[in-house]
Design an enzyme around this catalytic site. Sequence first.
Site, mmCIF file in Angstrom:
data_model
loop_
_atom_site.group_PDB
_atom_site.id
_atom_site.type_symbol
_atom_site.label_atom_id
_atom_site.label_comp_id
_atom_site.label_asym_id
_atom_site.label_seq_id
_atom_site.Cartn_x
_atom_site.Cartn_y
_atom_site.Cartn_z
ATOM 1 N N LYS A 29 0.819 -1.262 -0.044
ATOM 2 C CA LYS A 29 -0.034 -0.171 0.014
ATOM 3 C C LYS A 29 0.950 1.379 0.135
ATOM 4 O O LYS A 29 0.611 2.264 -0.698
ATOM 5 C CB LYS A 29 -0.962 -0.007 1.291
ATOM 6 C CG LYS A 29 -2.047 -1.205 1.001
ATOM 7 C CD LYS A 29 -3.281 -0.683 2.166
ATOM 8 C CE LYS A 29 -4.402 -1.504 1.820
ATOM 9 N NZ LYS A 29 -5.318 -1.007 2.844
ATOM 10 N N LYS B 286 -11.006 -2.475 -4.053
ATOM 11 C CA LYS B 286 -12.123 -1.487 -4.211
ATOM 12 C C LYS B 286 -11.094 -0.271 -4.546
ATOM 13 O O LYS B 286 -11.564 0.906 -5.075
ATOM 14 C CB LYS B 286 -13.035 -1.207 -3.103
ATOM 15 C CG LYS B 286 -12.801 -1.743 -1.708
ATOM 16 C CD LYS B 286 -13.902 -1.333 -0.527
ATOM 17 C CE LYS B 286 -13.866 -2.156 0.310
ATOM 18 N NZ LYS B 286 -12.816 -2.283 1.316
ATOM 19 N N LYS C 209 -4.431 -8.550 -6.245
ATOM 20 C CA LYS C 209 -5.693 -8.827 -5.849
ATOM 21 C C LYS C 209 -6.688 -7.984 -6.354
ATOM 22 O O LYS C 209 -6.447 -6.623 -6.519
ATOM 23 C CB LYS C 209 -5.938 -9.096 -4.211
ATOM 24 C CG LYS C 209 -5.648 -7.690 -3.494
ATOM 25 C CD LYS C 209 -6.197 -8.163 -2.027
ATOM 26 C CE LYS C 209 -6.210 -6.694 -1.315
ATOM 27 N NZ LYS C 209 -6.601 -6.638 0.075
HETATM 28 P P1 AMP Z 1 -10.858 -4.682 2.892
HETATM 29 O O1 AMP Z 1 -11.770 -4.270 1.482
HETATM 30 O O2 AMP Z 1 -9.447 -4.426 2.575
HETATM 31 O O3 AMP Z 1 -11.548 -3.846 3.857
HETATM 32 O O4 AMP Z 1 -11.275 -6.146 3.125
HETATM 33 C C1 AMP Z 1 -12.435 -6.652 3.840
HETATM 34 C C2 AMP Z 1 -12.532 -8.325 3.682
HETATM 35 O O5 AMP Z 1 -12.385 -8.491 2.187
HETATM 36 C C3 AMP Z 1 -11.229 -8.727 4.407
HETATM 37 O O6 AMP Z 1 -11.583 -10.119 4.921
HETATM 38 C C4 AMP Z 1 -10.215 -9.114 3.071
HETATM 39 O O7 AMP Z 1 -9.707 -10.202 3.285
HETATM 40 C C5 AMP Z 1 -11.487 -9.679 2.110
HETATM 41 N N1 AMP Z 1 -10.716 -9.193 0.646
HETATM 42 C C6 AMP Z 1 -10.512 -8.119 0.184
HETATM 43 N N2 AMP Z 1 -10.119 -8.151 -1.095
HETATM 44 C C7 AMP Z 1 -10.176 -9.416 -1.356
HETATM 45 C C8 AMP Z 1 -9.993 -10.324 -2.657
HETATM 46 N N3 AMP Z 1 -9.665 -9.769 -3.760
HETATM 47 N N4 AMP Z 1 -10.384 -11.540 -2.357
HETATM 48 C C9 AMP Z 1 -10.674 -12.204 -1.281
HETATM 49 N N5 AMP Z 1 -11.059 -11.784 -0.226
HETATM 50 C C10 AMP Z 1 -10.987 -10.116 -0.017
#
Ligand code: AMP
Length: 332
Positions: free
Chosen positions: A111, A197, A194
Amino acid sequence: MQRIFSGIQPSGIPTLGNYLGAIRNWVPLQRDHECLWCVVDLHAITAWQDPAALTQQTREMAAVLLACGIDPDKHILFLQSSVRAHAQLAWIFNCVARLGWLNRMTQFKDKAGKDREAASSGLYVYPNLMAADIHAYHATRVPVGDDQRQHLELANDIAQKFNHDYGVEFFPAIEPLILGPAARVMSLRDGTKKMSKSDPSEQSRINLNDDPDAIALKIRRAKTDPEPLPSEPAGLEGRAEARNLVGIYAALAGTDHAGVLREHGGKGFGAFKEALAALLVEKLSPIAGETRRLLADPATIDRVLRAGAERAAAIADPIVAETERLVGFLRV
Ligand code: AMP
Ligand code: TRP
């Protein structure tokens, strides 16, 4: 009954990665756990967020979670910034975690990118706040996508060091729950990154509020290779993009890679992408519809979040007060 904690950042529209890697796996856990589901706005501002957009995205994230089947009556849905215990415990954990531990965190490296000096100090201590989120409730199970595994190891290291330094058995060990065939959904433009968002390319992700045309177009344009689909999982080796699309299909259809390839092996990507887009529309449209319905009445969402924060604070406040006593703060 074991207590579960998980969080999701309101830093944009939730993606298919959030859904398959996290949210969708949360719903069935509600059957036999006591769950806390947290929209982690303190984490979101570790990278710049436009204030008005953050407010809007926070409410949207709560609506999406409700639309996906999070139950705010039996369980607790709330905003991280509404419960002071998170920031209070995070400060104590800042003083427990070692710089050497944080320096190994791969998400910070990703990041912060090349210009590490310009990253916020919040981004650096982000894993300490995440540890505080969990330990403030003595939660023992944490469902996350695969990308968060390292942060949970750090949360366990922090708990162990705290217990050791203060000569107590206060914070329990936590167990990561990394679930499903799509625990890591990759970008549609680059099978080695990955799906996120915050990716600058809209084409890289499916958003949970995309309409059917947008979904079909993004899948049609998704990067692939010229070979047809293999008939067995071994044939996905070295084909990151193919593997990703098969994994998404498997997760949505409730099967695994082998199951998808038994049905679609030998097909070209043209035909497979048609089938995948149809399946995505079938599974995601109801969520988008329910999210829109909930957002038409923001006062109700806010009421749910306020009640959740009160119930969350009732659990966390005594645990953090006890932590402060163990540390030796004079209570006057
Ligand atoms: P975040 O969007 O970083 O707040 O992530 C929230 C949840 O979504 C966490 O449990 C992450 O591990 C999961 N997550 C985010 N992006 C991915 C992805 N590309 N594939 C699988 N899980 C994801
Ligand atoms: N860091 C997690 C992510 O980006 C979100 C998060 C914050 C979280 N606090 C948490 C997840 C506590 C599980 C438990 O995906």
